[in-house]
Design an enzyme around this catalytic site. Structure first.
Site, PDB file in Angstrom:
ATOM      1  N   TYR A 123       0.786  -1.234   0.000  1.00 57.07           N
ATOM      2  CA  TYR A 123       0.000   0.000   0.000  1.00 57.07           C
ATOM      3  C   TYR A 123       0.819   1.286   0.000  1.00 57.07           C
ATOM      4  O   TYR A 123       0.252   2.370  -0.142  1.00 57.07           O
ATOM      5  CB  TYR A 123      -0.964  -0.010   1.186  1.00 57.07           C
ATOM      6  N   PHE A 411      -9.903  -4.505  11.704  1.00 56.91           N
ATOM      7  CA  PHE A 411     -11.167  -4.269  10.986  1.00 56.91           C
ATOM      8  C   PHE A 411     -11.058  -4.755   9.553  1.00 56.91           C
ATOM      9  O   PHE A 411     -11.849  -4.462   8.727  1.00 56.91           O
ATOM     10  CB  PHE A 411     -11.539  -2.776  11.024  1.00 56.91           C
TER      11      PHE A 411
END
Length: 411
Positions: A123, A411
């Site tokens: 990322y 999450f």
């Protein structure tokens, strides 16, 4: 082949989630976990790539509010469920989804995007910087003792049902979340993720257990854990696997750890995803027998540089011009004049005519945003270039914070 990228339709969720599961090894989620994640999915903030009737790519973004230095809870996109099918790799599909997602986040008016990375190398090219770290420990409780602070004996620790204790635990979590950068302010239904207790989650350990720390009838802390039994010829050597632990004062914190260290038939406590400034490391008699390990945790991406830098507080005054490189979100590129005092006020405006004091990419700015990564270390690695002498020291001091940032749950 042309794939169609579109917002997730509720009726497509099963196919979308199956694509995600396959990308992460193919093991099916337990029904309870699957039902919760389906309930938490925000369909209008989730996208899928479709090759005909087959889902070949997924990405989602939860509506989070993230605590930043100073205590503000900033609207943040919690990026999740990112995957590309193995049959469709190396076609630019991940880049396509990241492009669409960050454009969407900007249109929603959210200055930050955050994620946890399955692989750290993925990322950075999209502007995400590693902003928090997590501590893992495996404590040999047969040899390590605790040096307890005054008041520990005044704290009562009692067992309770994890689900029944959720309201009390959430109150403690909420109070602590406001003090710790990197912590999401818990949105409705997210508390249920803390007590998911399937056979897969247990992995041979006990059902999830919970204890509360109380003084004068007030809940001041909690711990959830499992016990994984084990024996050898010398006797029992079980492990306490900590899931969550939080406390509002030092005595309650120590009382919870003392309880965990003393559970019968165990000789170790293992805990992951703890803050790197974990107070436990100052209570133990032998740090080396705690097998401490640190790794990357939350990645931060500034979607709107000006709004993001104005949202947080600064520890010392700062007046600096940052020249930011951002190829993926070019609206951020250019010179920004950041002015802040130590009382909470900050201004960050475009300054195309001013000479830069520092040059860096948005990735480094994201890494330093929560105060856990210093500009000094980034400059030493060649990731930040100092133009005005003294600017690195000034900005490092201003961006630092009195506690380490921490992401307490995934999450």
């Amino acid at each position: 082949m042309t794939s169609e990228l579109r917002v997730l339709r509720p009726a497509e969720w099963d196919s979308w989630f199956a694509c995600l599961e396959r990308a992460f090894g193919g093991a099916a989620s337990a029904p309870e976990s699957r039902a919760l994640w389906q309930d938490l999915t925000e369909h209008d903030r989730s996208i899928g790539l479709w090759d005909g009737e087959v889902c070949v790519g997924t990405a989602g973004a939860y509506s989070f509010r993230l605590t930043v230095p100073g205590g503000a809870a900033v609207e943040t996109a919690g990026v999740t469920a990112v995957s590309v099918s193995g049959t469709h790799r190396r076609r630019g599909l991940l880049r396509t989804m990241m492009r669409r997602q960050l454009d969407d986040v900007r249109s929603w008016g959210e200055p930050l995007a955050v994620l946890t990375a399955s692989e750290p190398a993925i990322y950075g090219r999209f502007g995400y910087g590693a902003a928090t770290r997590a501590l893992s420990v495996n404590v040999d409780t047969s040899r390590v003792q605790l040096d307890l602070p005054p008041g520990t004996d005044e704290v009562r620790v009692r067992y309770t049902d994890p689900v029944a204790a959720l309201p009390a635990c959430e109150e403690v979590y909420g109070r602590l979340a406001a003090e710790r950068p990197g912590t999401p302010v818990r949105q409705p239904k997210w508390e249920q993720a803390a007590v998911i207790d399937t056979e897969k989650d247990r992995a041979g350990a006990s059902p999830l257990q919970c204890v509360l720390a109380e003084r004068d009838g007030e809940v001041l802390g909690y711990a959830t854990f499992r016990v994984r039994p084990d024996w050898d010829r010398a006797g029992p050597k079980g492990t306490v696997a900590l899931r969550d632990l939080a406390a509002l004062d030092a005595a309650s914190y120590a009382a919870l750890w003392r309880f965990l260290f003393g559970i019968d038939l165990t000789s170790s406590v293992e805990a992951g995803s703890r803050p790197v400034d974990e107070p436990l490391m100052h209570l133990v008699s032998d740090v080396r027998r705690c097998e401490a390990r640190v790794q990357d945790s939350l990645y931060v991406r500034l979607v709107e540089v000006g709004a993001a830098l104005e949202a947080r507080a600064y520890r010392t005054p700062v007046d600096v011009v940052l020249e930011v490189a951002d190829d993926f979100c070019p609206w951020n590129a250019g010179r920004w004049h950041l002015v802040a005092d130590a009382k909470g006020g900050a201004s960050c405006r475009r300054a195309p005519d001013r000479a830069p004091d520092l040059e860096l990419s948005v990735r480094e700015l994201g890494a330093a945003y929560l105060g856990g990564v210093s500009f000094t270390s980034l400059a030493a690695a060649g990731r930040v270039r100092e133009v005005r002498p003294g600017a690195v020291e000034e900005v490092s001091s201003a961006f630092s914070w009195h506690v380490e940032p921490w992401l307490p749950h995934g999450f």
